[in-house]
Design an enzyme around this catalytic site. Structure first.
Site, short mmCIF file in Angstrom:
data_model
loop_
_atom_site.label_atom_id
_atom_site.label_comp_id
_atom_site.label_asym_id
_atom_site.label_seq_id
_atom_site.Cartn_x
_atom_site.Cartn_y
_atom_site.Cartn_z
N ASP A 143 0.82 -1.21 0.00
CA ASP A 143 0.00 0.00 0.00
C ASP A 143 0.86 1.26 0.00
OD1 ASP A 143 -2.37 1.39 -0.02
OD2 ASP A 143 -2.66 1.31 2.15
N ASN A 195 1.17 3.49 -2.94
CA ASN A 195 1.62 3.96 -4.25
C ASN A 195 1.11 5.36 -4.56
OD1 ASN A 195 2.64 1.41 -4.44
ND2 ASN A 195 1.29 0.72 -6.09
N GLY A 196 -0.16 5.59 -4.27
CA GLY A 196 -0.79 6.87 -4.58
C GLY A 196 -0.15 8.01 -3.80
N ARG A 197 0.09 7.76 -2.50
CA ARG A 197 0.69 8.80 -1.67
C ARG A 197 2.14 9.06 -2.08
NH1 ARG A 197 -1.25 5.95 3.62
NH2 ARG A 197 -1.83 4.42 2.02
N HIS A 220 2.23 3.54 -9.07
CA HIS A 220 2.04 2.11 -9.35
C HIS A 220 3.24 1.56 -10.13
CE1 HIS A 220 -1.85 2.37 -7.64
NE2 HIS A 220 -2.41 3.05 -8.63
N SER A 270 -10.71 -7.04 -4.56
CA SER A 270 -12.04 -7.10 -5.15
C SER A 270 -12.77 -5.77 -4.95
CB SER A 270 -12.85 -8.28 -4.57
OG SER A 270 -12.79 -8.27 -3.17
N TRP A 289 -12.05 -2.17 -7.72
CA TRP A 289 -12.87 -1.76 -8.88
C TRP A 289 -13.58 -0.45 -8.61
CZ3 TRP A 289 -11.83 -4.49 -13.04
CH2 TRP A 289 -11.50 -5.84 -12.93
N LEU A 348 11.24 -20.15 -4.86
CA LEU A 348 10.25 -19.34 -4.15
C LEU A 348 8.85 -19.53 -4.74
CD1 LEU A 348 9.69 -16.86 -2.16
CD2 LEU A 348 9.91 -15.44 -4.21
N ARG A 380 -4.79 -1.85 8.96
CA ARG A 380 -5.99 -2.65 8.70
C ARG A 380 -5.65 -3.71 7.65
NH1 ARG A 380 -7.48 2.56 6.89
NH2 ARG A 380 -7.08 2.85 4.67
N LEU A 381 -6.49 -4.74 7.59
CA LEU A 381 -6.21 -5.85 6.66
C LEU A 381 -6.92 -5.67 5.33
CD1 LEU A 381 -6.20 -8.95 9.05
CD2 LEU A 381 -4.30 -7.51 8.31
N SER A 382 -7.87 -4.75 5.25
CA SER A 382 -8.53 -4.47 3.97
C SER A 382 -8.94 -5.75 3.22
CB SER A 382 -7.64 -3.59 3.08
OG SER A 382 -7.42 -2.34 3.70
#
Ligand code: IPE
Ligand code: IPE
Ligand code: MG
Length: 242
Positions: A26, A28-30, A43, A72, A75, A137, A196-198
């Site tokens: 998490d 990328n946007g910031r 991204h 999910s 979107w 891996l 949070r786990l989102s």
């Protein structure tokens, strides 16, 4: 995948290395916003961090790495950003497949990714097939993944197969999750400071160690992963015992 204890492995100095690490990539946007760049630039930079994480996992002896790439719920983002993410996935596969193969990486996908565009589905199928003979891996990428959706699909399978209610136990559910056969989840990392786990791996995280770090995903590097593994080594896992 089972939540059985003692899944981590001891290495040379005796510290435990997690066998299975999951990352909520998490921020990328910031990262882009701080540079006055469009979100897609974040991204794109995030793809480089993916490459570092995969290499780092190999170096540290982590057996399985599971990355949350598209939820999910993602979107709900503007169509343009969703399109950018899909385009970057295709680009990533094309650019990285040779190196993944050279590094003996196996690829697995979880989530309802067959709902993506047919072109992308074809590329994804091709990548999984190309890497299927490898033995290094185990890289799992979560695409159009939501843990609640995964559980709903598992329950649907249980019902469609006509299982008797009394034969439905945790093993029966686990066997029908997207992650079946993966080692138990030892460590879940989320970058960008959100705690949070989102909707990521909710079942599998039952006894995972959780680690929230402030690094924005595009800045994530080998040292971050090393620190995370070191922190995991300091945790005491109890599984309800004493
Ligand atoms: C994570 O970065 C990438 C995806 C969810 C696909 P974000 O795009 O969520 O970045 P922030 O959280 O807005 O900074
Ligand atoms: C979780 O990040 C999904 C991925 C990293 C792919 P989000 O940025 O979508 O999560 P929220 O919206 O902050 O909960
Ligand atoms: Mg985010």
């Amino acid at each position: 995948m089972s939540s059985a204890p003692a899944s981590s492995v001891a290495v040379g100095d005796g510290a435990a290395v997690p066998r299975h690490v999951a990352i909520i990539m998490d921020g990328n946007g910031r990262w882009a916003a701080r540079r006055h760049l469009p979100r897609v630039a974040g991204h794109r930079a995030g793809m480089e961090a993916v490459r570092r994480a995969i290499r780092g996992a190999g170096t540290l002896g982590i057996g399985a790495l599971t990355l949350f790439a598209f939820s999910s719920e993602n979107w709900r983002r503007p169509a343009e950003e969703v399109g950018d993410l899909m385009g970057l996935m295709r680009f990533y596969l094309k650019r990285e497949i040779d190196e993944l193969d050279r590094n003996n990486v196996r690829l697995r996908l979880i989530g309802d990714w067959r709902r993506f565009d047919p072109d992308l589905v074809r590329d994804l199928d091709g990548a999984v097939a190309r890497l299927s003979g490898n033995s290094g891996l185990l890289l799992t990428i979560a695409l159009n993944y939501g843990a609640q959706d995964e559980l709903v699909r598992a329950v649907r399978k249980v019902m469609a197969e006509g299982l008797a209610p009394e034969s439905v136990d945790t093993a029966a559910i686990e066997a029908r999750l997207d992650t079946h056969g993966l080692p138990p989840l030892d460590l879940m990392i989320r970058t960008s400071g959100e705690a949070r786990l989102s909707n990521f791996l909710l079942w599998q995280a039952a006894y995972a160690e959780l680690l929230f770090i402030d690094t924005l995903w595009p800045d994530f590097d080998a040292a971050d992963l090393e620190r995370a593994v070191a922190e995991f080594g300091r945790r005491e896992r109890r599984y309800g015992g004493r």
